[in-house]
Design an enzyme around this catalytic site. Structure first.
Site, PDB file in Angstrom:
ATOM      1  N   ASP A   1       6.386  -5.087  -3.414  1.00  0.00           N
ATOM      2  CA  ASP A   1       6.462  -3.697  -3.863  1.00  0.00           C
ATOM      3  C   ASP A   1       7.780  -3.047  -3.418  1.00  0.00           C
ATOM      4  O   ASP A   1       8.508  -3.585  -2.555  1.00  0.00           O
ATOM      5  CB  ASP A   1       5.280  -2.939  -3.242  1.00  0.00           C
TER       6      ASP A   1
ATOM      7  N   ASP B   1       1.367   1.413 -12.698  1.00  0.00           N
ATOM      8  CA  ASP B   1       0.164   1.718 -11.915  1.00  0.00           C
ATOM      9  C   ASP B   1      -0.895   2.370 -12.787  1.00  0.00           C
ATOM     10  O   ASP B   1      -1.976   2.676 -12.311  1.00  0.00           O
ATOM     11  CB  ASP B   1       0.508   2.670 -10.758  1.00  0.00           C
TER      12      ASP B   1
HETATM   13  C1  DGJ Z   1       2.157   0.730  -5.468  1.00  0.00           C
HETATM   14  C2  DGJ Z   1       1.734  -0.369  -6.392  1.00  0.00           C
HETATM   15  O1  DGJ Z   1       2.216  -0.163  -7.673  1.00  0.00           O
HETATM   16  C3  DGJ Z   1       0.226  -0.495  -6.352  1.00  0.00           C
HETATM   17  O2  DGJ Z   1      -0.206  -1.450  -7.281  1.00  0.00           O
HETATM   18  C4  DGJ Z   1      -0.199  -0.854  -4.954  1.00  0.00           C
HETATM   19  O3  DGJ Z   1       0.287  -2.122  -4.633  1.00  0.00           O
HETATM   20  C5  DGJ Z   1       0.332   0.181  -3.973  1.00  0.00           C
HETATM   21  N1  DGJ Z   1       1.733   0.426  -4.120  1.00  0.00           N
HETATM   22  C6  DGJ Z   1       0.052  -0.231  -2.563  1.00  0.00           C
HETATM   23  O4  DGJ Z   1       0.594   0.613  -1.675  1.00  0.00           O
END
Ligand code: DGJ
Length: 705
Positions: A444, A508
């Site tokens: 991430d 997301d």
């Molecule tokens: C942002 C990501 O896009 C999510 O899928 C998840 O992994 C969160 N961060 C975790 O903090």
């Protein structure tokens, strides 16, 4: 004459370059031209008359677009030596070429700068443009920008690029080309949620299936700039390059700046034609994920448990996942250090004894027992100030002057150019990957860079090079390891990361209605099999919309499919549907991940049709997606493109993991099967059922003659 004229042609595309004025000049990029035309005739065709109130000879600008050649637009290179040598005049020194490539080295001895540019046409008909800038004189050359430009003809009237934000990436914006510069910049250290990935110019009639399009993408995940420029002299160009911060690239004598590759796609059959070229290129690479193995169905636990890590619950999730046919189980954020929420612990990549007193092995064992491989989340470029990492090394974060940058998601950015910091992150991640059986990591990157410097010097470029290096090193040490590039969803999806990561977390936003749009436009440049697409919870966590499993399933099928939902709470009926969905995906992923992506232009905007057609045209799977109610009693017909015009196809609706709701008193006549030829299906199409909004179904298409 021949050595001053180059006709490169491959994959239905030609590039014409001439050097008669002492500099390489690309004067045609488009559909393949006839070979053997007398070059003097081309040269005559591009020689312009001198105009009043202009230079005494019409300038022949060339690819370096120097001010010294009479260019009053943006030069390809901006740079200087303590304020001098800012105006270069590059004279061609050597030109070399093969059947599909040409390379030109030019030099300005006075300014002390040497440049090289090469154009290489690949099988997919993409032009790969590489260039470098070398300081060949004493003293420092300060490079401010360095872009590759390609010319576009006057028939290009429109610009299409993409913007967006967290939860809504890759939103299209189309505008007219006017005199001036339309520039899309990424200034946040990573490519970003609003990064265009590819910027297009197009003919007025262009859309997914028709018209001429010229698009440039950048093989880079750091800061970038994409621009379309029309000058008052009538020339139009499209360009791309890395966006450099002040003083970021300073070249001592003998040092070279190597620009990221610019990937240029032309098509005369619309955006899908260009999209196909990007996909063909990506799929031709040995390390392309589907050339290694089929893409496993994934379950990511983020929207199921968030930071609430408990073995018992996660083991239950793994059991249900195994039951419904999931092949990869991914433990997300929260397993390490003091990371029980997003305020602390980021940067401490050791398993938390509080939540995992016996380490991760008990969970991994359950995952394996249920027939799945294990994946784990990292965000190695970031730290919470409230972490052991930061307490021990507050100087290992990117910062300017004596201040700390503004925080984002309560975090700072690790300075990966610092050898100690780089080795620390690499060492901790490597130790986890060595201790446990981990097939996959989700990596991430949850904040934009700001005020980001390495000992005072801008370092966006080096930071990006360092993350590529780190990914490559992890893969070298752990053969077979797959990496997913995530940045709060789709904040780092680009044509550079494709070489270092195997999957992108597209967004997301697991709301399928939003995902339809995000997928439609992200998949133009990136192949579906690299785009993570998950069935999320019934009540979307991001929009609170409620959708059926079938609608979520149809949406998540067209990508690297997975789930992100607390499936321990599913009803028996939902589990049956999910099992049917994973079964359908597995049975069809070879087609979904190798075929030609085709998107129909929507006529009344209420519904979309998109699909994947086998490269040999023998079969296809399409989705019909009702976004909202149609303004017409009978919505527009379902047209299916990309098929062989003259072949006969059987088309039927299938609902393997749940049906759809409609508002009709009868049924369309063809749903259970109809046999028609490709041209008819593409032009007249099939009468549309009248679906309620946010419903969808699949169409299976099989060639029968
Ligand atoms: C942002 C990501 O896009 C999510 O899928 C998840 O992994 C969160 N961060 C975790 O903090």
């Amino acid at each position: 004459m021949t050595e001053q004229f180059f006709h490169l042609s491959r994959g239905g595309v030609s590039l014409l370059i001439e050097t008669t004025h002492g500099t390489p000049n690309v004067f045609y990029w488009g559909a393949a031209l006839r070979q053997g035309v007398d070059p003097t005739q081309y040269l005559a065709s591009i020689t312009q008359p001198a105009a009043h109130a202009h230079f005494d000879q019409a300038p022949r600008i060339g690819v370096w677009r120097e001010n010294a050649r009479g260019n009053w637009g943006r030069p390809s290179i901006l740079g200087h030596r303590d304020g001098k040598d800012w105006s270069q005049l590059f004279e061609l020194v050597t030109a070399t070429s093969t059947a599909h490539s040409a390379s030109f080295i030019s030099r300005d001895e006075f300014a002390g700068v040497e440049v090289e540019i090469s154009y290489s046409l690949n099988d997919a008909g993409l032009v790969m443009v590489d260039h470098r800038v070398t300081n060949i004189a004493d003293g420092t050359f300060f490079l401010e920008s360095s872009n590759a430009h390609l010319p576009v003809p006057d028939t290009a009237t429109d610009i299409l690029d993409f913007t967006g934000r967290w939860l809504k990436e890759r939103m299209p914006q189309r505008s007219k080309i006017n005199t001036g510069v339309w520039q899309r910049e990424s200034r946040e250290g990573r490519s970003g949620h609003d990064y265009t990935i590819v910027q297009f110019v197009m003919s007025e009639d262009a859309n997914f299936n028709r018209g001429q399009v010229w698009g440039l993408g950048l093989a880079w995940s750091g800061q970038g700039s994409h621009a379309v420029e029309r000058l008052s002299d009538g020339r139009t160009s499209i360009s791309a390059g890395e966006l450099l911060m002040p003083g970021e690239v300073t070249l001592a004598k003998g040092e070279t700046y190597q620009a990221p590759t610019v990937v240029a796609a032309f098509a005369d059959n619309g955006i899908d034609g260009a999209s196909h070229r990007f996909h063909q290129w990506l799929r031709s690479r040995k390390n392309h994920p589907t050339n290694v193995r089929p893409r496993p169905v994934s379950l990511n636990v983020w929207e199921a448990v968030y930071f609430d890590h408990r073995l018992e619950k996660l083991a239950q999730l793994a059991e249900v996942a195994g039951e419904i046919g999931v092949e990869r189980f991914v433990l997300d954020d929260g397993w390490f250090g003091a990371r029980r929420d997003d305020l602390k612990g980021l940067g401490d990549w050791t398993v938390s004894p509080d939540v995992w007193p016996n380490g991760l092995k008990p969970l991994i064992d359950v995952v394996h027992k249920n027939g799945m491989e294990f994946g784990l989340w990292f965000e190695g470029e970031m730290v919470n100030p409230d972490s052991d990492f930061y307490r021990a090394h507050p100087d290992w974060i990117l910062h300017s002057g004596n201040r700390s940058p503004v925080t984002g998601r309560f975090q700072q950015v690790v300075d990966l150019s610092h050898p100690g910091a780089y080795q620390h992150v690499l060492g901790q991640v490597d130790a986890i990957l060595s201790e446990y059986d981990i097939a996959y990591i989700k990596w991430d990157h949850n904040r934009t860079l700001a005020d980001a410097a390495h000992f005072g010097k801008a370092t966006m470029r080096n930071q990006n090079i360092a993350i590529y290096r780190l990914f490559d090193e992890l893969k070298r040490r752990h053969p077979g390891l797959e990496i997913e590039s995530c940045a709060s969803g789709g904040g780092r999806i680009d044509l550079g990361m494709v070489e270092h990561a195997d999957r992108f977390w597209t967004s997301d936003d697991n709301d399928p209605l939003e995902r339809q749009t995000i997928y439609r436009y992200t998949s133009i440049a990136i192949t579906p099999e690299m785009l993570g697409t998950h069935i999320g919870p019934t009540h979307s966590h991001t929009t609170s919309r409620v959708h059926t499993v079938a609608f979520r399933g149809v949406t998540a099928l067209f990508g690297h499919a997975g789930l992100e939902w607390d499936i321990t709470e599913t009803t028996p009926e939902e589990r049956v549907a999910l099992k049917a969905w994973t079964t359908y995906y597995k049975a069809n992923r070879d087609l979904l991940h190798s075929g030609r992506v085709t998107r129909m232009d929507s006529i009344d905007g209420n519904a979309w049709v998109h699909g994947v057609v086998a490269q040999d045209g023998s079969r296809a799977i399409f989705a019909y997606v009702a976004l909202e109610l149609s303004q017409y009693v009978h919505p527009m017909a379902i047209v299916l493109g990309g098929l062989d015009d003259n072949a006969l196809y059987n088309v039927k609706v299938v609902t393997p993991f749940g049906g759809y709701e409609e508002i009709t008193r009868g049924q369309a006549g063809w749903l259970e099967g109809v046999t028609l030829d490709g041209r008819y299906l593409q032009t007249v199409g099939l009468s549309s059922p009248i679906l309620k909004p946010e419903q969808a179904f699949l169409l299976e298409v099989t060639r029968v003659g």
